[in-house]
Motif scaffolding. Structure first.
Motif, short mmCIF file in Angstrom:
data_model
loop_
_atom_site.label_atom_id
_atom_site.label_comp_id
_atom_site.label_asym_id
_atom_site.label_seq_id
_atom_site.Cartn_x
_atom_site.Cartn_y
_atom_site.Cartn_z
N VAL A 1 0.85 -1.18 -0.16
CA VAL A 1 0.37 0.27 0.50
C VAL A 1 1.00 1.31 -0.25
CG1 VAL A 1 -2.06 1.08 1.63
CG2 VAL A 1 -2.16 -0.97 0.98
N GLN A 2 1.99 1.20 0.62
CA GLN A 2 2.77 2.44 0.88
C GLN A 2 3.37 2.33 -0.46
OE1 GLN A 2 6.05 2.36 3.35
NE2 GLN A 2 6.29 3.80 3.71
N GLN A 3 3.69 1.75 -1.32
CA GLN A 3 4.72 1.54 -2.60
C GLN A 3 3.55 2.34 -3.46
OE1 GLN A 3 6.96 -1.46 -4.35
NE2 GLN A 3 7.42 -1.93 -1.71
N LEU A 4 2.61 1.58 -3.45
CA LEU A 4 1.29 2.19 -4.53
C LEU A 4 0.99 3.70 -3.91
CD1 LEU A 4 -1.92 -0.55 -4.31
CD2 LEU A 4 0.26 -0.36 -6.04
N CYS A 5 1.43 3.99 -2.68
CA CYS A 5 0.97 5.52 -2.05
C CYS A 5 1.53 6.33 -3.17
CB CYS A 5 0.82 5.95 -0.64
SG CYS A 5 -0.94 5.12 -0.23
N ALA A 6 2.88 5.60 -2.93
CA ALA A 6 4.43 6.41 -3.50
C ALA A 6 4.01 6.94 -5.11
CB ALA A 6 5.65 5.52 -3.13
N ARG A 7 4.06 6.17 -5.75
CA ARG A 7 3.68 5.98 -7.35
C ARG A 7 2.53 7.31 -7.18
NH1 ARG A 7 2.70 0.12 -9.68
NH2 ARG A 7 4.83 -0.65 -9.14
N ALA A 8 1.49 7.66 -6.72
CA ALA A 8 0.66 8.89 -6.42
C ALA A 8 0.90 10.16 -6.22
CB ALA A 8 -0.46 8.03 -5.69
N GLY A 9 2.57 10.28 -5.64
CA GLY A 9 3.19 10.98 -5.48
C GLY A 9 2.97 11.10 -3.60
N LEU A 10 2.48 10.78 -3.16
CA LEU A 10 2.52 10.94 -1.89
C LEU A 10 4.33 10.68 -1.03
CD1 LEU A 10 -0.81 9.23 -0.71
CD2 LEU A 10 -0.22 11.58 -0.88
N ALA A 11 3.94 11.09 -0.34
CA ALA A 11 5.95 11.33 0.73
C ALA A 11 5.38 9.96 2.07
CB ALA A 11 6.02 12.19 1.83
N PRO A 12 6.31 9.31 2.53
CA PRO A 12 6.68 8.38 3.10
C PRO A 12 5.34 9.04 4.49
CG PRO A 12 8.09 7.82 2.49
CD PRO A 12 7.70 9.69 1.71
N GLY A 13 6.03 9.96 5.38
CA GLY A 13 4.53 11.54 5.45
C GLY A 13 3.89 11.42 5.56
N ASP A 14 2.93 11.04 4.47
CA ASP A 14 1.96 11.81 4.75
C ASP A 14 0.72 10.06 4.60
OD1 ASP A 14 2.98 14.24 3.71
OD2 ASP A 14 2.39 13.68 1.40
N ILE A 15 1.39 8.94 4.85
CA ILE A 15 0.64 7.55 5.14
C ILE A 15 1.11 6.63 6.51
CG2 ILE A 15 -0.32 7.40 2.84
CD1 ILE A 15 2.15 6.18 2.65
N ASN A 16 0.41 6.71 6.76
CA ASN A 16 0.70 5.26 7.88
C ASN A 16 -0.26 4.34 7.35
OD1 ASN A 16 0.13 4.27 10.25
ND2 ASN A 16 -0.27 6.14 11.46
N VAL A 17 0.35 3.41 7.80
CA VAL A 17 -0.02 2.40 7.39
C VAL A 17 0.47 1.14 8.91
CG1 VAL A 17 0.07 2.19 4.83
CG2 VAL A 17 2.44 1.27 5.64
N THR A 18 0.62 1.00 9.63
CA THR A 18 0.86 0.45 10.46
C THR A 18 -0.16 -0.51 10.94
OG1 THR A 18 0.56 2.09 12.18
CG2 THR A 18 3.04 1.98 11.36
N GLY A 19 -1.62 0.10 10.87
CA GLY A 19 -1.68 -1.06 10.49
C GLY A 19 -2.01 -2.38 10.09
N LEU A 20 -1.09 -2.17 8.83
CA LEU A 20 -1.63 -2.94 7.52
C LEU A 20 -0.29 -4.32 7.97
CD1 LEU A 20 -2.90 -1.15 4.99
CD2 LEU A 20 -3.63 -2.14 6.80
N THR A 21 -0.63 -5.73 8.58
CA THR A 21 0.41 -5.92 8.68
C THR A 21 0.44 -7.82 8.13
OG1 THR A 21 -0.84 -7.03 10.64
CG2 THR A 21 0.95 -4.81 11.33
N ASP A 22 -1.34 -7.44 7.64
CA ASP A 22 -0.72 -9.25 6.76
C ASP A 22 0.17 -10.06 5.88
OD1 ASP A 22 -4.09 -10.69 7.51
OD2 ASP A 22 -3.39 -8.21 7.55
N SER A 23 0.09 -10.66 5.80
CA SER A 23 1.29 -10.93 4.67
C SER A 23 0.80 -10.83 3.38
CB SER A 23 2.04 -12.27 5.04
OG SER A 23 2.97 -11.93 6.34
N LEU A 24 1.74 -10.80 2.16
CA LEU A 24 1.70 -11.32 1.19
C LEU A 24 2.36 -11.78 0.04
CD1 LEU A 24 0.25 -7.33 -0.43
CD2 LEU A 24 -1.01 -9.62 -0.21
N ARG A 25 2.36 -13.12 -0.80
CA ARG A 25 2.80 -13.78 -1.53
C ARG A 25 3.37 -12.67 -2.66
NH1 ARG A 25 -0.71 -17.20 0.04
NH2 ARG A 25 -0.16 -18.88 1.56
N GLY A 26 2.41 -11.41 -3.25
CA GLY A 26 2.78 -11.33 -4.34
C GLY A 26 1.43 -10.12 -4.39
N TYR A 27 1.59 -9.31 -5.42
CA TYR A 27 0.24 -8.39 -5.80
C TYR A 27 0.71 -7.90 -7.69
CZ TYR A 27 -3.54 -5.01 -5.98
OH TYR A 27 -4.53 -4.13 -6.11
N VAL A 28 -0.53 -7.86 -8.46
CA VAL A 28 -0.69 -8.31 -10.02
C VAL A 28 -1.27 -6.96 -9.70
CG1 VAL A 28 -0.42 -8.99 -12.02
CG2 VAL A 28 0.00 -10.46 -10.37
#
Length: 745
Positions: A359-386
């Motif tokens: 989610v953080q990388q997708l937001c970065a593609r939209a121009g958001l800086a790391p300090g603009d988002i908070n994803v600490t609550g998203l802790t699930d594991s992913l094998r990948g995303y297409v």
């Protein structure tokens, strides 16, 4: 043993004993010994031939092998190898070869001249003409230019192994770089030497300033061992991976990779990164990834342009051997296994990839800086995303939000992502509700109709248990034994996420269940006491009868009278923890790839084999022979020709393999081609087909005809009466008729 693998399926398609591959090169009565035919170093030359050093002895031969026929076609050095080191002509001998490289020197006529360079551990590097396997330059006493001594770390403890790096090539010639680490009794340095081979094979040596490892690379660097090096043709630089070395055989520590511009200095560096592999105690190797980044034994992937590491973590004990461009993979060995393994480094991900990172990388593609988002609550594991197509960040995040049940809200100028079914943040008693209109209820309720809700929800996903193929899992609300709902609709959710069947089934059940349990929407107003409530907040709401209900805030609106209108939905936290067994399905067949096979095309200079082939003066007949190889099923081949390598014309197709092989014993020329040769014997190692005996009458009527094809394409037509099977595909042919159809010359 030389083992041949299919690079798609990694299945063995051939095994060739070295003594059988090279045995025909030894004089009659001279059997190969272990010193000459034990495989040492294997190199695939720029000319497509295999170059292999012998083993066991310190003064060894270099063999040249045709990979199509797996037969030796030349050698340099003593056939049997020899000891001690300094016997005979030791000025150009191959002493303890450590590395083989090859380059193609451009020629004025547009062709190239392949050269093979062998670096010895105790003698200077030797350059050979690959076509003739003859000496060109190098060895102990070379003077034009001066030889580069070979001093291996075991013997000369201040000198480590040399890395030979083919460089640029052009009209001026082809470059070969010598890189060598020093620094046990001296300062840690990397010597940089360039040899330029001109088209006329005038060799020019240029010594560049050595690389000062502690000053330019790593302050903790000591006695650098070069694990591998590549020439980056895009900008004329080298990329090297080094480590500290206690000795030439290990152990190793502090791995660093850097880009170096000869004559200019270090471009970038990545210091003390993940180990590049410790296969059997030896140094690891690294390979290119798509020509723009490097994969180091499965533990590191970085961009060669910037040195930015996209993956840097310890991995399995994996030693890379070579790169396959068309597959984007490296072939190597894991642990001490002698079976090769394929790794797709461009598909590699860290094992602890988290939902929040995606989610953080997708937001970065939209121009958001790391300090603009908070994803600490998203802790699930992913094998990948297409991401199947270009899309906005919102559209890319929506499937993830559905699968992992989270929402987003802007709070204090930060976009916060929160999982549903979290801890309650506030309790709103019924007494705190504000009555907005005199005749209206303080709490308004809106309930969705059954017909508007789905009875069945299907999740389509990428099944990790079925090679990533798209598969569905569904969850349907029970309606028996007594129908309790009037819903008949169904809905589908596409998730481009690798999941197991059970995970997809659980998502379908949670979403379907949550849709029904969250069918009630509540609207109410509160005073300033609850003004800090924001969307996504779980709350407990008091009712008029003193009961309470759990809700999730959907929206808030601050009014002019400082009341806040809140729209919420009833929420059941337990619905987001439901699981479900997957539907196993049936009839699935794991995907398989057909084994590719190679064919051999031969265009010999043959006379008319049959009188019926005569074109009556309207043209010339040319024969094309197409054959398969041992251990492969011949499935046909098509023959094309082209004048410009752009437009191709099909000439025909072969549905049966030609019977062909390699001559291992040639009979002497007969006294006359007009009678039976009763003394000569022809021995052949067959690659395809079989040979049988025939009667003398059948031979005279045209049976058992064969062509002996030379390296230049010239051919002699022969016939044979007797064929003896010697085993292992070897045949001996006697009672020969030589020089048939006018080929006696």
């Amino acid at each position: 043993m030389i083992r041949v693998y299919d690079l798609v399926t990694m299945q063995t398609i051939g095994e060739h004993r070295i003594d059988q591959v090279l045995g025909h090169l030894f004089p009659a009565g001279s059997a190969p010994n272990a010193s000459s035919t034990t495989a040492g170093i294997l190199h695939v030359g720029v000319d497509g031939f295999l170059y292999v050093t012998g083993g066991q002895s310190m003064r060894v031969p270099l063999w040249k092998i045709d990979p199509d026929t797996m037969r030796g076609v030349g050698h340099f050095g003593p056939l049997q190898g020899s000891n001690p080191v300094f016997d005979g002509d030791d000025t150009i001998a191959l002493f303890v070869p450590m590395q083989i490289a090859s380059i193609a020197v451009p020629q004025p006529d547009g062709s190239t001249r392949p050269l093979v360079i062998v670096q010895g551990g105790q003698a200077g590097a030797v350059t050979l003409d690959a076509a003739t396997m003859s000496y060109v330059w190098g060895g102990r006493d070379a003077t034009a230019p001066l030889a580069i001594p070979g001093r291996h770390g075991i013997i000369q403890t201040d000198i480590l192994d040399v890395q030979l790096v083919p460089g640029a090539s052009g009209t001026a010639g082809a470059d070969l770089w010598y890189l060598r680490g020093t620094g046990w009794s001296t300062e840690p340095r990397i010597e940089v030497i360039r040899l330029r081979y001109s088209p006329a094979l005038v060799i020019t040596r240029t010594d560049f300033p050595p690389i000062d490892v502690p000053t330019e690379i790593d302050a903790g660097g000591a006695r650098p061992l070069i694990h591998h090096a590549w020439w980056d043709s895009s900008d004329g630089t080298q990329v090297l991976t080094i480590s500290n070395a206690g000795s030439s055989a290990g152990p190793y520590s502090r791995y660093s990779t850097f880009k170096y511009a000869p004559g200019s200095g270090v471009v970038w560096k990545l210091v003390d990164h993940a180990p590049v592999g410790r296969f059997s105690g030896g140094p690891g190797r690294m390979e290119r990834v798509l020509g723009s980044s490097w994969g180091l034994c499965g533990n590191l992937v970085l961009q060669t342009g910037t040195g930015l590491a996209t993956w840097n973590q310890d991995g399995a004990d994996f030693s890379n051997r070579f790169w396959i461009d068309e597959q984007g993979a490296v072939i190597g060995f894991s642990g001490t296994s002698d079976l090769p393994t394929k790794r797709f480094l461009t598909r590699a991900t860290a094992t602890d990839l988290a939902l929040g990172e995606v989610v953080q990388q997708l937001c970065a593609r939209a121009g958001l800086a790391p300090g603009d988002i908070n994803v600490t609550g998203l802790t699930d594991s992913l094998r990948g995303y297409v991401l199947p197509r270009p899309m906005s960040a919102r559209d890319a995040i929506t499937p993830l939000a559905s699968a992992f049940q989270f929402d987003a809200v802007e709070q204090d100028d930060v976009l916060v992502f929160r999982r549903r079914a979290g801890s309650v943040v506030a309790t709103v008693p019924y007494a705190d509700l504000a009555q907005e209109l005199p005749d209206a209820s303080a709490l308004r309720e809106q309930r969705a109709q059954d017909a508007e809700l789905p009875r069945e929800l299907t999740v389509r996903y990428l099944d990790v248990d079925r090679a990533g193929e798209p598969n569905p899992q569904s969850w349907r609300r029970p309606v028996s034994p007594t129908a309790t709902v009037a819903a008949t609709a169904s809905s589908t959710l596409d998730l481009p996420i690798p999941l197991t069947g059970a995970e997809a089934k659980a998502i379908a059940r949670r979403l379907n269940t949550a849709t029904w349990r969250e069918r009630t929407r509540l609207t109410f107003a509160v005073g300033p006491r609850h003004a800090r409530l924001v969307p996504t907040d779980p709350i407990t709401l008091g009712l008029a009868d003193s009961a309470t209900i759990r809700c999730r805030v959907l929206s808030t609106q601050l009014g002019a009278n400082w009341t806040t209108r809140i729209e919420a939905v009833t929420e059941d936290a337990a619905a987001y923890a439901l699981t479900a067994p997957a539907d196993g399905g049936s009839g699935w067949v794991p995907p398989t790839l057909p084994l590719p096979y190679a064919v051999r095309l031969m265009l010999p200079d043959l006379p008319l084999i049959l009188d019926a082939d005569d074109l009556g003066g309207t043209g010339l007949r040319e024969y094309a022979l197409i054959g398969g190889y041992r251990g492969q099923a011949f499935r046909g081949a098509r023959l094309f020709r082209s004048q410009d390598l752009l437009a191709w014309e099909e000439l025909g197709a072969a549905t049966r393999s030609a019977t062909w092989g390699v001559v291992t014993a040639m009979p002497p020329a007969p006294s006359t081609p007009w009678t039976w040769d009763e003394a000569g014997a022809l021995e052949v190692q067959l690659e395809s087909g079989a040979l049988d005996s025939a009667t003398a009458l059948d031979v005279l009527n045209g049976e058992n005809a064969a062509a002996l094809i030379g390296a230049d394409g010239g051919a002699e037509m022969i016939q044979f009466r007797d064929a003896a099977d010697l085993g292992g595909g070897r045949h001996r042919h006697t009672m020969l008729l030589r020089g048939r159809r006018g080929t006696e010359d």
